[in-house]
Design an enzyme around this catalytic site. Structure first.
Site, PDB file in Angstrom:
ATOM      1  N   ASP A 174       0.820   2.206  -4.280  1.00 34.05           N
ATOM      2  CA  ASP A 174       0.650   3.105  -3.156  1.00 34.05           C
ATOM      3  C   ASP A 174       1.230   4.466  -3.578  1.00 34.05           C
ATOM      4  OD1 ASP A 174       0.742   2.420   0.409  1.00 34.05           O
ATOM      5  OD2 ASP A 174       0.114   4.197  -0.696  1.00 34.05           O
TER       6      ASP A 174
HETATM    7  C1  GLC Z   1      -0.887   6.127   1.861  1.00 33.15           C
HETATM    8  C2  GLC Z   1      -1.103   4.737   2.400  1.00 33.15           C
HETATM    9  C3  GLC Z   1      -2.240   3.994   1.748  1.00 33.15           C
HETATM   10  C4  GLC Z   1      -3.317   4.975   1.330  1.00 33.15           C
HETATM   11  C5  GLC Z   1      -2.719   5.842   0.237  1.00 33.15           C
HETATM   12  C6  GLC Z   1      -3.713   6.921  -0.221  1.00 33.15           C
HETATM   13  O1  GLC Z   1       0.476   6.416   1.780  1.00 33.15           O
HETATM   14  O2  GLC Z   1       0.012   3.874   2.442  1.00 33.15           O
HETATM   15  O3  GLC Z   1      -2.722   3.019   2.679  1.00 33.15           O
HETATM   16  O4  GLC Z   1      -4.460   4.284   0.861  1.00 33.15           O
HETATM   17  O5  GLC Z   1      -1.501   6.446   0.613  1.00 33.15           O
HETATM   18  O6  GLC Z   1      -3.937   7.834   0.815  1.00 33.15           O
END
Ligand code: GLC
Length: 715
Positions: free
Chosen positions: A269
């Site tokens: 993430d």
């Molecule tokens: C965010 C979220 C994740 C998302 C990623 C890209 O922090 O936790 O669900 O896909 O970053 O935006």
């Protein structure tokens, strides 16, 4: 699926170490000022994937329109100017829609309609892939029982079986049979694992999950996504019982790969690799990168710690080239499966947006849950309507959080939708503009009051937990005033999460949970209010009486003492000051018609364990008769209880559901099969066991059904 290993070996053999690491590096779309430097990185082969958004919480901030030309330009540099010519993988959070916004995922789960969920995501993939998106970071499969958590809206609710059905449906809808085909996208099962258990519902907080609980409540949906062909997984920010998932070999390799047979790649993430320092398990950036890559985390989202540290770590012998090669192999395999080497560019096509909006309207209607109806719905088109509340002109909130590419301006509001259908007068009073007194005056003068209530999209989504899950006080006050006016009062709730129901449903004659239902939810609600559509949604999550009863969910194990609040057993003894039974239980939802269930029939109520292990199953069926005035769809739900097992098992577990259209006066025979995959559970060590003994099987309209039969597995 085609085998690309030879091509992968050939590419791998030509890559420098830095180019290999570049494939493991995902950076976000550059702002204009950085575009040239970014292109230079692409030219050097340092960027294997681009996150097509800006910022750590892309679901909360406007992301602007995608420029296909810009992404094609970046792709052209990668393909034609970088040493390896490996295409870039473009990923974006296409969570529940693109130009056409579908209901939030929790709402789509409420449809209990796998086929319709698949069709929705097939439309979504057509639109997003036509805008350069190869890969979406969905389905979000975080089981959660805490509606304070803002991200509850993105997931499949409280049940692992329903979550597994949603996982399968979304992956199939996005990827089809072959994700390299036109109009298809790669799915990503997230957030692996346990994010939905964030303590106190506070986003990013710690979690405490036993292996037994993880195996039976949190992992099944991910297994289902992987079995359905999902080729990417996103690891989660959280720790599980003190072990950050980002750097956990047990979770990322031993369970995900060795036990669930996942052979795609894991992306972190956003900045999750760097956050290991804050989590107190890494002393510096290099340690973060070393721990993550060695745990089995293949691609680093945004913090560039892989790009900046892995070369040195290899030179220092702390990370092997084999480890790097294995991660790169996984990424290249997915790029081949997506067909990037054959079709790296986006070639825009005509899209049937009108069909997609019709599908979104159907999905919104099937996601809406009729929670109460004292016979006031459907209303006649000739009736005069007092349309009251803060959401009658609302557009943006209907689209929910994680809406990056839809348009609030193109979203009909409930006033327009009701007006378009009504033959009577409509008096609309938006409480935000006028005092409620004038609103209630209209309630007195009209035949029916429709209250349009709910919560703003801005109190849902990432980093948007709430400590208070009740409607605002002015909305609760409006309900009371409308009630006092003495006319028929219908409530429509545009919510993302389950909200505290005490003080809401009590004072309404009818209540429709419309969720943040997307581009066409207003029209879908009008279809339901006037009876052009018969509601058929059911709750994917318990709706509590009070927030202080959280967590409250149906698939609990039995206490040793004779108190089980959820099922009303001595529930008055649970607290001295309130009764924590669900206001509306899991699987609950009404129709305009009425369904009468026969007793359960089971042709073979005893089977030897060996037969079960060899694929035999119990066949159970019920007759469901439509004894009402409307044709309607009914979600027939099957639950089991393992009466005697080596571990405590839930009082009820959903193990089957079928949504059937039954015309008025007709009867449907609904049949289920219960076998090895439904009658077992996972031990703490991950072993799946089916044990001999008696099971109680329930079949009915929701999780509180007491229509049951006993079956037996003979040892
Ligand atoms: C965010 C979220 C994740 C998302 C990623 C890209 O922090 O936790 O669900 O896909 O970053 O935006």
């Amino acid at each position: 699926m085609q085998n690309f290993e030879k091509q992968i070996d050939e590419i791998l053999a030509k890559l420098t170490l830095r180019e290999k690491i570049g494939q493991l590096n995902q950076q976000e779309t550059p702002v204009a000022a950085n575009a040239e430097a970014f292109k230079e990185q692409v030219r050097k082969g340092e960027i294997g994937s681009i996150l097509m958004s800006v910022g750590a919480t892309a679901g909360n901030d406007a992301q602007g329109t995608i420029s296909v030309d810009f992404y094609n330009e970046l792709q052209k540099i990668a393909v034609e100017e970088s040493p390896s010519g490996i295409p870039i993988l473009f990923g974006r959070d296409v969570i529940h829609g693109h130009k056409t916004v579908f209901p939030i995922p929790l709402a789509m789960t409420a449809s209990f309609n796998e086929e319709l969920v698949s069709k929705s995501y097939s439309d979504i993939a057509k639109e997003a892939s036509n805008d350069s998106v190869h890969w979406t970071f969905t389905p979000m499969l975080d089981r959660s029982v805490d509606p304070r958590w803002g991200r509850i809206i993105e997931g499949p609710g409280e049940d692992p079986y329903l979550g597994s059905a949603v996982a399968r449906a979304v992956v199939k809808g996005l990827q089809g049979e072959n994700p390299s085909e036109d109009g298809k996208m790669l799915a990503c099962a997230k957030h692996y694992i346990g994010y939905g258990a964030s303590e106190s519902g506070i986003d990013y907080h710690r979690t405490e999950i036993s292996d037994y609980t993880l195996n039976n409540y949190y992992l099944p949906a991910f297994k289902s996504a992987i079995d359905a062909g999902c080729m990417t997984v996103m690891s989660s920010f959280n720790d599980v019982s003190g072990q950050p998932v980002t750097s956990s070999k047990p979770y990322l390799t031993e369970i995900l790969r060795d036990r669930l047979n996942f052979n795609g790649f894991v992306v972190s993430d956003y900045d999750a690799v760097a956050q290991l320092i804050r989590q107190g398990v890494a002393g510096n950036d290099a340690d973060c990168a070393k721990m993550s890559i060695n745990a089995g985390l293949d691609m680093d989202m945004h913090d560039k710690l892989y790009l900046d540290n892995l070369e040195n770590l290899v030179k220092e012998g702390k990370v092997t080239v084999d480890t790097i090669d294995e991660a790169v192999r996984r990424v290249l395999r997915v790029k081949f499966i997506k067909g990037l080497f054959d079709n790296p560019y986006c070639d825009k096509k005509e899209i049937d947006i009108e069909k997609h909006r019709a599908d979104a309207r159907e999905m919104a209607a099937e996601s809406a849950v009729l929670l109460k109806n004292n016979g006031v719905l459907p209303i006649d088109k000739s009736e005069s309507v007092a349309l009251l509340g803060p959401f009658i002109y609302e557009r943006r909130t209907l689209l929910g959080s994680w809406m990056l590419d839809g348009s609030a301006e193109e979203t009909p509001n409930i006033y327009e939708a009701i007006k378009a259908k009504s033959k009577g007068s409509i008096e609309a009073v938006n409480g935000v503009d006028l005092s409620w007194d004038s609103a209630v005056k209209w309630a007195n003068l009209c035949d029916v009051t429709v209250l349009c209530l709910g919560e703003s999209w801005t109190s849902t989504g990432e980093h948007r937990a709430v400590s208070n899950i009740s409607l605002s006080s002015d909305q609760l006050d409006l309900i009371k005033r409308a009630r006092a006016a003495g006319k028929k009062v219908v409530g429509v709730l545009f919510c993302g999460r389950p909200v505290e129901m005490e003080g809401v449903a009590d004072n309404l004659d009818a209540l429709i949970y419309a969720w943040h239902g997307g581009s066409e939810v207003a029209n879908a609600v009008a279809d339901i209010i006037y009876g052009d559509t018969v509601p058929s949604g059911k709750l994917p999550m318990t709706i509590p009486r009070k927030a202080t009863h959280i967590p409250i969910y149906y698939n609990i194990t039995s206490s040793g003492r004779p108190v089980n609040n959820y099922y009303g057993e001595n529930a008055g003894e649970c607290y001295v000051d309130s009764i924590p039974t669900p206001y509306y239980p899991f699987g609950y939802g009404l129709s305009y018609t009425e369904f009468k269930y026969s007793d359960i029939e089971c042709k073979n109520s005893e089977l030897p364990l060996d037969d079960i292990k060899n694929g035999k199953g119990f066949t159970l069926c019920v007759d469901v008769e439509n004894i009402g005035k409307f044709d309607g769809k009914e979600v027939v739900e099957l639950y089991i209880h393992d009466n005697l097992a080596s571990m405590m098992r839930p009082i009820k577990e959903l193990k089957g559901f079928k949504k059937v259209l039954i015309k008025k006066g007709e009867t449907a025979k609904v049949e289920f099969s219960l076998g090895y995959n439904e009658l077992g559970f996972y031990l703490a060590n991950g072993d799946y066991v089916v044990e001999p003994g008696e099971f109680t099987v329930y079949i009915g309209e929701n999780s509180l059904t007491e229509r049951k039969i006993t079956i037996k597995i003979k040892g």
